[in-house]
Design a protein around this motif. Sequence first.
Motif, PDB file in Angstrom:
ATOM      1  N   ARG A   6       0.843   6.923  61.479  1.00 18.55           N
ATOM      2  CA  ARG A   6       1.148   6.974  60.051  1.00 18.55           C
ATOM      3  C   ARG A   6       2.280   6.017  59.687  1.00 18.55           C
ATOM      4  N   LYS A   7       2.203   5.521  58.433  1.00 20.54           N
ATOM      5  CA  LYS A   7       3.248   4.630  57.920  1.00 20.54           C
ATOM      6  C   LYS A   7       4.424   5.415  57.358  1.00 20.54           C
ATOM      7  N   VAL A   8       5.609   4.900  57.560  1.00 21.60           N
ATOM      8  CA  VAL A   8       6.802   5.448  56.910  1.00 21.60           C
ATOM      9  C   VAL A   8       6.802   4.975  55.456  1.00 21.60           C
ATOM     10  N   LEU A   9       7.006   5.911  54.527  1.00 22.92           N
ATOM     11  CA  LEU A   9       7.060   5.568  53.103  1.00 22.92           C
ATOM     12  C   LEU A   9       8.489   5.341  52.642  1.00 22.92           C
ATOM     13  N   ALA A  10       9.410   6.140  53.155  1.00 26.79           N
ATOM     14  CA  ALA A  10      10.810   6.032  52.731  1.00 26.79           C
ATOM     15  C   ALA A  10      11.699   6.731  53.742  1.00 26.79           C
ATOM     16  N   ASN A  11      12.951   6.353  53.673  1.00 28.01           N
ATOM     17  CA  ASN A  11      13.947   6.891  54.588  1.00 28.01           C
ATOM     18  C   ASN A  11      15.211   7.084  53.751  1.00 28.01           C
ATOM     19  N   GLU A  12      15.514   8.357  53.424  1.00 30.74           N
ATOM     20  CA  GLU A  12      16.618   8.626  52.487  1.00 30.74           C
ATOM     21  C   GLU A  12      17.749   9.345  53.210  1.00 30.74           C
ATOM     22  N   ARG A  13      18.976   8.906  52.964  1.00 30.03           N
ATOM     23  CA  ARG A  13      20.145   9.577  53.544  1.00 30.03           C
ATOM     24  C   ARG A  13      20.550  10.745  52.653  1.00 30.03           C
ATOM     25  N   ILE A  14      20.744  11.906  53.264  1.00 30.45           N
ATOM     26  CA  ILE A  14      21.252  13.083  52.538  1.00 30.45           C
ATOM     27  C   ILE A  14      22.414  13.621  53.361  1.00 30.45           C
ATOM     28  N   GLY A  15      23.645  13.330  52.939  1.00 27.17           N
ATOM     29  CA  GLY A  15      24.795  13.663  53.773  1.00 27.17           C
ATOM     30  C   GLY A  15      24.619  12.968  55.120  1.00 27.17           C
ATOM     31  N   PRO A  16      24.816  13.686  56.226  1.00 24.89           N
ATOM     32  CA  PRO A  16      24.663  13.066  57.545  1.00 24.89           C
ATOM     33  C   PRO A  16      23.201  13.031  58.019  1.00 24.89           C
ATOM     34  N   TYR A  17      22.306  13.614  57.243  1.00 24.54           N
ATOM     35  CA  TYR A  17      20.896  13.730  57.640  1.00 24.54           C
ATOM     36  C   TYR A  17      20.048  12.612  57.038  1.00 24.54           C
ATOM     37  N   THR A  18      18.830  12.466  57.567  1.00 22.87           N
ATOM     38  CA  THR A  18      17.868  11.512  57.020  1.00 22.87           C
ATOM     39  C   THR A  18      16.595  12.257  56.651  1.00 22.87           C
ATOM     40  N   LEU A  19      16.107  12.018  55.436  1.00 21.78           N
ATOM     41  CA  LEU A  19      14.813  12.565  55.025  1.00 21.78           C
ATOM     42  C   LEU A  19      13.791  11.452  55.234  1.00 21.78           C
ATOM     43  N   LEU A  20      12.928  11.653  56.238  1.00 22.80           N
ATOM     44  CA  LEU A  20      11.936  10.646  56.598  1.00 22.80           C
ATOM     45  C   LEU A  20      10.607  11.028  55.953  1.00 22.80           C
ATOM     46  N   PHE A  61      10.337  14.942  56.679  1.00 23.33           N
ATOM     47  CA  PHE A  61      11.086  15.612  57.746  1.00 23.33           C
ATOM     48  C   PHE A  61      12.578  15.348  57.545  1.00 23.33           C
ATOM     49  N   LEU A  62      13.378  16.399  57.633  1.00 27.16           N
ATOM     50  CA  LEU A  62      14.838  16.258  57.534  1.00 27.16           C
ATOM     51  C   LEU A  62      15.386  16.195  58.952  1.00 27.16           C
ATOM     52  N   ILE A  63      16.055  15.088  59.281  1.00 20.94           N
ATOM     53  CA  ILE A  63      16.421  14.840  60.681  1.00 20.94           C
ATOM     54  C   ILE A  63      17.935  14.692  60.836  1.00 20.94           C
ATOM     55  N   ASP A  64      18.480  15.418  61.817  1.00 22.64           N
ATOM     56  CA  ASP A  64      19.900  15.319  62.161  1.00 22.64           C
ATOM     57  C   ASP A  64      20.008  14.374  63.356  1.00 22.64           C
ATOM     58  N   GLU A 134      25.386  18.721  51.357  1.00 24.29           N
ATOM     59  CA  GLU A 134      24.606  17.935  50.380  1.00 24.29           C
ATOM     60  C   GLU A 134      23.107  18.230  50.516  1.00 24.29           C
ATOM     61  N   ALA A 135      22.679  18.613  51.724  1.00 29.86           N
ATOM     62  CA  ALA A 135      21.252  18.897  51.953  1.00 29.86           C
ATOM     63  C   ALA A 135      20.794  20.152  51.223  1.00 29.86           C
ATOM     64  N   ALA A 136      21.736  20.985  50.768  1.00 27.94           N
ATOM     65  CA  ALA A 136      21.365  22.216  50.053  1.00 27.94           C
ATOM     66  C   ALA A 136      20.596  21.899  48.779  1.00 27.94           C
ATOM     67  N   ALA A 137      20.775  20.673  48.241  1.00 32.35           N
ATOM     68  CA  ALA A 137      20.068  20.294  47.014  1.00 32.35           C
ATOM     69  C   ALA A 137      18.553  20.324  47.205  1.00 32.35           C
ATOM     70  N   LEU A 138      18.082  20.322  48.448  1.00 35.61           N
ATOM     71  CA  LEU A 138      16.627  20.352  48.708  1.00 35.61           C
ATOM     72  C   LEU A 138      16.031  21.740  48.505  1.00 35.61           C
ATOM     73  N   VAL A 139      16.891  22.776  48.494  1.00 33.53           N
ATOM     74  CA  VAL A 139      16.389  24.161  48.412  1.00 33.53           C
ATOM     75  C   VAL A 139      16.749  24.740  47.046  1.00 33.53           C
ATOM     76  N   THR A 140      15.742  25.155  46.281  1.00 25.42           N
ATOM     77  CA  THR A 140      16.012  25.726  44.959  1.00 25.42           C
ATOM     78  C   THR A 140      16.597  27.125  45.097  1.00 25.42           C
ATOM     79  N   ASN A 141      17.344  27.547  44.064  1.00 27.72           N
ATOM     80  CA  ASN A 141      17.813  28.930  43.988  1.00 27.72           C
ATOM     81  C   ASN A 141      18.695  29.322  45.174  1.00 27.72           C
TER      82      ASN A 141
END
Length: 219
Positions: A6-20, A61-64, A134-141
Motif C-alpha cells: 500500500r501507498k503512504v498518503l500522509a505522515n502527520e506529526r501529533i506531539g511526539p507521535y506520527t499519524l501514518l 496508525f498512530l506511532i510512537d 496533543e494526541a488527545a485531540a484524536l478522541v472525541t468527548n
Amino acid sequence: MRRERRKVLANERIGPYTLLRVRRGGIDPGVPGQFFMLEAPGRLLPRPMSLCLAPSRELAFLIDPIGPGTHALCALEPEDELHVLGPLGNGFDLEVGRPLLVGGGIGIAPLPYLSERLGGPPAVLGFRSDRHAEAAALVTNAQVCVEPTLVTELIPAGLDVLACGPEPMLEAVRAIAPAAQLAWEAPMACGYGACYGCAVEIEGVMKRLCVEGPVLCAA
Ligand SMILES: Cc1cc2nc3c(=O)[nH]c(=O)nc-3n(C[C@H](O)[C@H](O)[C@H](O)COP(=O)(O)OP(=O)(O)OC[C@H]3O[C@@H](n4cnc5c(N)ncnc54)[C@H](O)[C@@H]3O)c2cc1C
Ligand code: FES
C-alpha cells in the motif's frame, strides 16, 4: 486477512507521535482493537500497530517512535509503499451498555476508531506530558490528565471500561474494574499464531496474545 502493498498518503506529526495514513484499497479495517503488521523499511520483521482511524479509503496508525522499526515507519513519506497485513487478533466487544474508553500514552492508538464505532462515548486519557497529550485531540468527548495525575483517578464507577495502555495502567484498571476489556501488548514477530513469540501466561496456561488477544477480559 491479506498481506498487501500500500501507498503512504500522509505522515502527520501529533506531539511526539506520527499519524501514518495509508491507502486502504480493499483491506477490511476490522474491529477496533485489532491490529495490523506493518513492514518497517530496512527491518527484517514487521511491527504490530493498532488501527487508529478508518476513514473511507484510508487506514491510519498512530506511532510512537521508540526504536528502529517505529522510527523507520515514522520516516515514511507520501508515495512510499509498505506491506500491510491484517486485520489480526481479537478486538473489543462492542456490545456494551455504558462504555468508558480509558487510554494511557500511545495506548490511545485504537481509541479514535473505537470511539467512532461506539458513537463517541466518554473517554479518559492520561499522558506523561502536555506534548504527548496533543494526541488527545484524536478522541472525541475525552477528559485528559497529565502526570502526576493518573488516568485511573478519573474512572467513575459503574461503567463498561474498554482500555489500552502500558501494563501498569492496565493492572490498575483491572483492580478498579474487574469486568474491563483490556488491550495488552507483547513483542510480536508474525502476528498470526505461527512463531509463539507473543506467548503470555493466561490463567496458568501459555497463550499466544496475537491469537487470543490483544483484547482480553480483565477477569
Ligand atoms: C497488538 C499490538 C498493537 C500495537 N499498537 C501500537 C500502536 O498503535 N502504536 C505504537 O506506536 N505501538 C504499538 N505497538 C507497539 C509497537 O509494536 C512496538 O513499539 C514496536 O514493535 C517497537 O519496534 P521498534 O523496532 O521501534 O523497537 P524495538 O527495538 O523492537 O523495541 C524497543 C523497546 O520496546 C520493547 N518492545 C517492543 N515491542 C514491544 C511490545 N509490543 N510490548 C512491550 N515491549 C515492547 C523492546 O523490548 C525494547 O525494549 C503495538 C504492539 C502490539 C503487540
Ligand atoms: S506473534 Fe507469532 S505467534 Fe503471536
